[in-house]
Scaffold this active site. Structure first.
Site, PDB file in Angstrom:
ATOM      1  N   ASP A 159      40.796  16.383  -4.812  1.00 35.30           N
ATOM      2  CA  ASP A 159      40.740  16.261  -6.264  1.00 35.30           C
ATOM      3  C   ASP A 159      41.265  14.869  -6.584  1.00 35.30           C
ATOM      4  OD1 ASP A 159      41.073  16.194  -8.969  1.00 35.30           O
ATOM      5  OD2 ASP A 159      41.828  18.243  -9.128  1.00 35.30           O
ATOM      6  N   LEU A 160      40.343  13.976  -6.876  1.00 31.24           N
ATOM      7  CA  LEU A 160      40.717  12.561  -7.043  1.00 31.24           C
ATOM      8  C   LEU A 160      41.561  12.323  -8.285  1.00 31.24           C
ATOM      9  CD1 LEU A 160      37.320  10.989  -5.979  1.00 31.24           C
ATOM     10  CD2 LEU A 160      39.479  10.806  -4.731  1.00 31.24           C
ATOM     11  N   GLY A 203      24.469  16.068  -7.659  1.00 31.19           N
ATOM     12  CA  GLY A 203      23.851  15.071  -8.546  1.00 31.19           C
ATOM     13  C   GLY A 203      23.624  13.687  -7.946  1.00 31.19           C
ATOM     14  N   ILE A 204      24.031  12.692  -8.686  1.00 33.88           N
ATOM     15  CA  ILE A 204      23.723  11.300  -8.336  1.00 33.88           C
ATOM     16  C   ILE A 204      24.465  10.882  -7.050  1.00 33.88           C
ATOM     17  CG2 ILE A 204      23.946   8.898  -9.139  1.00 33.88           C
ATOM     18  CD1 ILE A 204      23.600  10.067 -12.052  1.00 33.88           C
ATOM     19  N   GLY A 205      25.725  11.314  -6.916  1.00 33.62           N
ATOM     20  CA  GLY A 205      26.482  10.980  -5.699  1.00 33.62           C
ATOM     21  C   GLY A 205      25.822  11.565  -4.466  1.00 33.62           C
ATOM     22  N   ARG A 259      35.657  17.649  -4.522  1.00 34.89           N
ATOM     23  CA  ARG A 259      36.608  18.758  -4.337  1.00 34.89           C
ATOM     24  C   ARG A 259      36.016  19.880  -3.493  1.00 34.89           C
ATOM     25  NH1 ARG A 259      37.402  19.671 -10.590  1.00 34.89           N
ATOM     26  NH2 ARG A 259      35.179  19.411 -10.262  1.00 34.89           N
ATOM     27  N   ARG A 260      34.724  20.160  -3.656  1.00 31.63           N
ATOM     28  CA  ARG A 260      34.147  21.357  -3.012  1.00 31.63           C
ATOM     29  C   ARG A 260      33.773  21.078  -1.561  1.00 31.63           C
ATOM     30  NH1 ARG A 260      29.498  22.413  -7.051  1.00 31.63           N
ATOM     31  NH2 ARG A 260      29.870  20.200  -7.387  1.00 31.63           N
ATOM     32  N   TYR A 271      34.325   9.560 -23.510  1.00 30.25           N
ATOM     33  CA  TYR A 271      33.419   9.363 -22.367  1.00 30.25           C
ATOM     34  C   TYR A 271      32.712   8.013 -22.469  1.00 30.25           C
ATOM     35  CZ  TYR A 271      29.500   9.877 -19.190  1.00 30.25           C
ATOM     36  OH  TYR A 271      28.583   9.654 -18.186  1.00 30.25           O
TER      37      TYR A 271
HETATM   38  N1  LIG Z   1      23.799  13.193 -15.326  1.00 29.20           N
HETATM   39  C1  LIG Z   1      23.738  12.329 -16.310  1.00 29.20           C
HETATM   40  O1  LIG Z   1      22.983  12.527 -17.286  1.00 29.20           O
HETATM   41  C2  LIG Z   1      24.558  11.057 -16.244  1.00 29.20           C
HETATM   42  C3  LIG Z   1      24.237  10.041 -17.149  1.00 29.20           C
HETATM   43  C4  LIG Z   1      24.977   8.867 -17.130  1.00 29.20           C
HETATM   44  C5  LIG Z   1      26.003   8.717 -16.213  1.00 29.20           C
HETATM   45  N2  LIG Z   1      26.301   9.721 -15.346  1.00 29.20           N
HETATM   46  C6  LIG Z   1      27.417   9.491 -14.427  1.00 29.20           C
HETATM   47  O2  LIG Z   1      26.997   9.691 -13.099  1.00 29.20           O
HETATM   48  C7  LIG Z   1      28.083  10.125 -12.309  1.00 29.20           C
HETATM   49  C8  LIG Z   1      27.678  11.324 -11.504  1.00 29.20           C
HETATM   50  O3  LIG Z   1      27.330  12.351 -12.398  1.00 29.20           O
HETATM   51  P1  LIG Z   1      26.294  13.497 -11.994  1.00 29.20           P
HETATM   52  O4  LIG Z   1      25.302  13.571 -13.063  1.00 29.20           O
HETATM   53  O5  LIG Z   1      25.854  13.322 -10.611  1.00 29.20           O
HETATM   54  O6  LIG Z   1      27.265  14.763 -12.166  1.00 29.20           O
HETATM   55  P2  LIG Z   1      27.485  16.062 -11.277  1.00 29.20           P
HETATM   56  O7  LIG Z   1      26.224  16.508 -10.655  1.00 29.20           O
HETATM   57  O8  LIG Z   1      28.250  16.984 -12.136  1.00 29.20           O
HETATM   58  O9  LIG Z   1      28.449  15.509 -10.125  1.00 29.20           O
HETATM   59  C9  LIG Z   1      29.772  15.122 -10.379  1.00 29.20           C
HETATM   60  C10 LIG Z   1      30.450  14.917  -9.056  1.00 29.20           C
HETATM   61  O10 LIG Z   1      31.810  14.534  -9.290  1.00 29.20           O
HETATM   62  C11 LIG Z   1      32.657  15.354  -8.486  1.00 29.20           C
HETATM   63  N3  LIG Z   1      33.957  15.535  -9.134  1.00 29.20           N
HETATM   64  C12 LIG Z   1      34.186  16.014 -10.384  1.00 29.20           C
HETATM   65  N4  LIG Z   1      35.511  16.068 -10.622  1.00 29.20           N
HETATM   66  C13 LIG Z   1      36.121  15.604  -9.483  1.00 29.20           C
HETATM   67  C14 LIG Z   1      37.469  15.424  -9.110  1.00 29.20           C
HETATM   68  N5  LIG Z   1      38.484  15.738  -9.935  1.00 29.20           N
HETATM   69  N6  LIG Z   1      37.743  14.938  -7.873  1.00 29.20           N
HETATM   70  C15 LIG Z   1      36.727  14.633  -7.026  1.00 29.20           C
HETATM   71  N7  LIG Z   1      35.429  14.762  -7.337  1.00 29.20           N
HETATM   72  C16 LIG Z   1      35.130  15.257  -8.548  1.00 29.20           C
HETATM   73  C17 LIG Z   1      31.905  16.683  -8.379  1.00 29.20           C
HETATM   74  O11 LIG Z   1      32.255  17.388  -7.203  1.00 29.20           O
HETATM   75  P3  LIG Z   1      33.265  18.612  -7.120  1.00 29.20           P
HETATM   76  O12 LIG Z   1      33.007  19.500  -8.290  1.00 29.20           O
HETATM   77  O13 LIG Z   1      32.920  19.225  -5.794  1.00 29.20           O
HETATM   78  O14 LIG Z   1      34.613  17.992  -7.120  1.00 29.20           O
HETATM   79  C18 LIG Z   1      30.471  16.193  -8.207  1.00 29.20           C
HETATM   80  O15 LIG Z   1      30.209  15.858  -6.870  1.00 29.20           O
HETATM   81  C19 LIG Z   1      29.260  10.381 -13.268  1.00 29.20           C
HETATM   82  O16 LIG Z   1      30.141   9.295 -13.193  1.00 29.20           O
HETATM   83  C20 LIG Z   1      28.580  10.447 -14.627  1.00 29.20           C
HETATM   84  O17 LIG Z   1      29.438  10.004 -15.648  1.00 29.20           O
HETATM   85  C21 LIG Z   1      25.605  10.884 -15.340  1.00 29.20           C
END
Ligand SMILES: NC(=O)c1ccc[n+]([C@@H]2O[C@H](COP(=O)([O-])OP(=O)(O)OC[C@H]3O[C@@H](n4cnc5c(N)ncnc54)[C@H](OP(=O)(O)O)[C@@H]3O)[C@@H](O)[C@H]2O)c1
Length: 280
Positions: free
Chosen positions: A67-68, A20-22, A41-42, A157
């Site tokens: 796992d943070l 995703g965004i990261g 984690r992955r 959230y």
């Molecule tokens: N997508 C949206 O609609 C949206 C909207 C507003 C804000 N956001 C924010 O944007 C940020 C990124 O979200 P995204 O949409 O890119 O989600 P995503 O695609 O699900 O990515 C989440 C990332 O966080 C990592 N992660 C999850 N649990 C973890 C843990 N315990 N330790 C270490 N890493 C962990 C996951 O990697 P692993 O599974 O490999 O650990 C993955 O790389 C989040 O903070 C989210 O709240 C997203």
């Protein structure tokens, strides 16, 4: 060399870099010439991305599989990269906990609060000490449009993201004296596994999903220029209009919209379940 790299290079650290965004932020930073520390984690996903970035952009990478949400994980991460000259830190990893507050299992709420609140705060604090010695550095905290108001069915959230918004706005002022630019990025609905796996029909909510690459671009264009950025015009309007109306109005509106979107998702699921047996 990009102006961002001149300012914050040579290393950037991104958590949540496996998806995703990261991941989009890590790719964009590598494209601008940053060496990147990839954290999530992955390990396998991170390894694939690391190879891709090294080959495509001739940068160096480090993979930290962690796992943070585990106790001590942020200190271990800091120790693992302490030899690198990191100038830009982006704790993007985050999770949601959709559902009615009282129906949620408290342990999973707590896990979310740890990852969404404690971890970015600790990262900003621990890495902030080192960034302050560089005089030119940046931190991008990732909040959400949902951090601008209460959101029924996303109570914990939305509150976690409101915390990040306030923390980042404050640090933007406080750390400026030490040469650290702090930005709070607030994405709206973004097309990532995060939103794709929610039991909700987002088509019933007047929102447009953005691509993670667009959100990443918005963040990197804004850091150093403003304290906060909401990605996307309609999302900006949602965040902005809240200032001029009673706080309860948008909360009630989103309560209605999200309940409707959850019901629409459930009806679709039920329809699929009823049709499926006869099509076998
Ligand atoms: N997508 C949206 O609609 C949206 C909207 C507003 C804000 N956001 C924010 O944007 C940020 C990124 O979200 P995204 O949409 O890119 O989600 P995503 O695609 O699900 O990515 C989440 C990332 O966080 C990592 N992660 C999850 N649990 C973890 C843990 N315990 N330790 C270490 N890493 C962990 C996951 O990697 P692993 O599974 O490999 O650990 C993955 O790389 C989040 O903070 C989210 O709240 C997203």
């Amino acid at each position: 060399m990009s102006s961002l790299k001149m300012k914050y290079g040579t290393w950037a650290l991104v958590t949540g870099a496996s998806s995703g965004i990261g991941k989009a932020l890590a790719r964009r930073l590598a494209q601008q010439g940053f060496n990147v520390v990839l954290v999530a984690r992955r390990e396998q996903e991170l390894g694939v991305l690391a190879k891709e970035l090294e080959a495509q952009f001739q940068v160096d990478t480090r993979v930290v599989a962690s796992d943070l949400s585990e106790a001590g994980a942020v200190s271990e991460l800091y120790d693992a990269v302490s030899q690198l000259d990191i100038g830009l830190v982006i704790p993007a990893a985050g999770i949601d906990e959709m559902g009615r507050f009282l129906d949620k299992d408290y342990a999973s709420l707590e896990r979310m609060l740890t990852l969404n609140i404690q971890v970015p705060t600790e990262i900003a604090h621990v890495f902030g000490q080192k960034l302050a010695t560089r005089k030119r550095a940046g931190i991008i905290l990732v909040a959400s449009l949902f951090g601008y108001q209460g959101i029924p069915n996303f109570a914990g959230y939305a509150a976690s993201k409101a915390y990040i918004l306030t923390l980042g706005e404050t640090l933007n002022v406080e750390l400026a004296k030490q040469g650290i630019d702090v930005l709070v990025l607030s994405p709206g609905l973004t097309d990532t596994p995060f939103s794709q796996t929610m039991d909700i029909d987002f088509g019933k909510i007047p929102m447009f999903a953005q691509q993670p690459e667009t959100v990443a671009k918005t963040a990197l264009a804004a850091i150093g220029h403003k304290p906060t950025v909401v990605s996307g015009l309609l999302n900006k309007i949602y965040a902005w209009e809240n200032r001029f109306i009673p706080r309860s109005w948008p909360v009630n509106l989103f309560g209605f919209l999200i309940n409707r979107a959850i019901k629409a998702f459930q009806s679709k699921q039920n329809a699929v379940a009823t049709v499926a047996p006869s099509t076998r």
